[in-house]
Design an enzyme around this catalytic site. Structure first.
Site, short mmCIF file in Angstrom:
data_model
loop_
_atom_site.label_atom_id
_atom_site.label_comp_id
_atom_site.label_asym_id
_atom_site.label_seq_id
_atom_site.Cartn_x
_atom_site.Cartn_y
_atom_site.Cartn_z
N TYR A 243 46.34 67.77 -24.15
CA TYR A 243 45.97 68.12 -25.51
C TYR A 243 46.79 69.28 -26.04
CZ TYR A 243 42.93 68.70 -29.52
OH TYR A 243 42.45 68.80 -30.79
N TRP B 57 46.51 72.66 -25.31
CA TRP B 57 45.97 74.02 -25.17
C TRP B 57 46.19 74.48 -23.74
CZ3 TRP B 57 43.65 77.34 -28.65
CH2 TRP B 57 43.49 76.84 -29.94
#
Length: 466
Positions: free
Chosen positions: A113, A115
């Site tokens: 994702y 992050w």
């Protein structure tokens, strides 16, 4: 760099200086130019050395002993065995080559994702995609969990993603010009502690304090009172979850029936209001979307709704809608109504007026900024370039070959044999299952690429691929 105050570094919840003794981080202090540092940075030493961290490559015992598919019935129960980096990299490279040769590169899913680590070079998603594109491509994800509905919707309504990705109307302009800020989902400072890529200085709280001192009034429309800080003195309207659109419709109904909307703005700058108005007034379905109707759905008294509409119409109003509102069934509706309501007020483009999505959702949203070039790391583009929407991972793994609707298209889920998903500090290889077969402490792309291509292979990437 090292200095008298420690080694400067950054994280998603802020920059800091690390105190290092004998090669070990023993404490951290906030970056001295951070106006409102997050207390989350104090967890860095403990997180760095916690016993739950994966400290070396680990392979599921059955897979290590029998190869791909080995003792699959024990997945989730069988022990993981530590191996050397050389062993892990050889296994990963061999498995990717096996899947590519037998099934094609679209059978490889490159997740993550994003992050992961602050900055661009250590961005796990970019590193993974750069590696997999270098070996011919893969199946990727598009959009994000934060505001995927907005990414699909807003370009078709307002022409760009600026109102959700930024830069938004900045806090300095709001403090100077806004009189009323109506916050659907609040402006939660707990979320503004973090930002993708890192935070140099947390400015949301200081700017909100300046806004309040300048006389800006706030309305917190959220089930949670704490979605607006106490110092804002916000009026709290505890709306029922997923009923924001009904409330917005009722505000719009009041504007029209009391002739408070800006018809001139609608005529000059918008299209479609003539199609929306009959629905709003109940001419298409027999149900006017008035305050009395909305009160039963959202739990806000009808007269409170009417009063808010009048306040919004008679002063400079900023409508702020949180990213979270679109993470629901029909999540595009509150975003569409936010734009519609702002257009009816006729203040879009005026200093301190209009609308914006994401205030308080990340540290940088609304922050005054200068336009400066920022570093970027290109991932390239491989020959195989399939994709799925970001939230469709489970559907893809469970229903290969099934069709689905996305963004006006009819698409087909690929048959994924090998997902690869870096979770920031850990790189996970799995086979069509949420339980991994192997885990490594960091991204292994560059080293794995060397083993994959071999000494006699050449990976080329020209400007058209970037």
């Amino acid at each position: 760099m090292a200095g008298g105050k420690g080694v400067i570094h950054s994280s998603h919840w802020g920059a800091f200086r690390a105190q290092v003794t004998d090669g070990r981080v023993v404490g951290v202090t906030p970056f001295e130019k951070d106006e409102d540092p997050s207390p989350l940075i104090t967890s860095m030493p403990e997180a760095l050395y916690d016993e739950s961290r994966i400290r070396q490559p680990m392979i599921r015992k059955g897979w290590l002993e029998e190869g791909p598919g080995g003792r699959r019935h024990l997945r989730g129960a069988e022990a993981f065995v530590p191996v050397s980096w050389d062993k892990a990299l050889d296994l990963a490279a061999a498995e990717l080559k096996r899947v590519s040769d037998a099934h094609g590169n679209e059978a490889i899913f490159g997740g993550s994702y994003g992050w992961s680590s602050a900055g661009r070079f250590h961005h796990a998603r970019t590193q993974l995609h750069r590696f997999l594109n270098g070996m011919g491509g893969f199946t990727r994800q598009v959009q994000n969990y934060s505001y995927a509905a907005a990414i699909t919707l807003l370009p078709r309504i307002v022409g760009s993603l600026e109102s959700v990705q930024g830069p938004l109307s900045s806090w300095d302009g709001i403090a100077k010009h806004t009189k009323l800020m109506v916050c659907f989902g609040g402006v939660p400072l707990k979320n503004a502690q973090i930002d993708s890529g890192g935070v140099g200085s947390h400015v949301s709280k200081p700017w909100l304090e300046r806004c309040r001192q300048a006389g800006v009034e706030f309305v917190n429309i959220s089930p949670l009172r704490d979605d607006a800080e106490e110092f804002l003195g916000a009026e709290w309207l505890p709306v029922r979850p997923n009923s924001d659109t009904a409330l917005m419709l009722a505000l719009a109904h009041t504007l029209v029936t009391e002739n408070l909307h800006d018809q001139g703005f609608l005529d000059r700058y918008t299209v479609g209001f003539d199609a929306f108005l009959p629905y709003l007034l109940g001419k298409t379905d027999g149900q006017p979307k008035d305050a009395g109707w909305a009160a039963g759905l959202c739990g806000i008294p009808a007269e409170t709704i009417r009063g808010l509409a009048r306040r919004m119409a008679c002063t400079r109003t900023m409508i702020a809608t949180a990213w979270s509102l679109q993470r629901a069934d029909h999540g595009e509706q509150p975003y569409w109504m936010t734009v519609t309501l702002a257009a009816m007020l006729g203040q879009i483009g005026l200093p301190g007026g209009g609308y914006g999505f994401g205030y308080g959702c990340e540290a940088a949203m609304g922050a005054p900024r200068r336009k400066l070039p920022t570093p970027n790391m290109l991932a390239g583009r491989g020959a195989a370039d399939n994709f799925i929407p970001v939230a469709r991972i489970a559907d893809m793994l469970l229903e290969p070959g099934a069709t689905y609707d996305y963004d006006g298209e009819k698409r087909t889920y690929p048959d994924i044999i090998r997902p690869w998903y870096p979770f920031g500090a850990a790189c996970i290889l799995v086979v069509r299952c949420a339980v991994p077969d192997s885990a490594c402490p960091s991204n292994v792309g560059p080293e794995c690429m060397e083993r994959f291509v071999g000494d006699d292979s050449v990976v080329q990437c020209d400007d058209s691929d970037l």
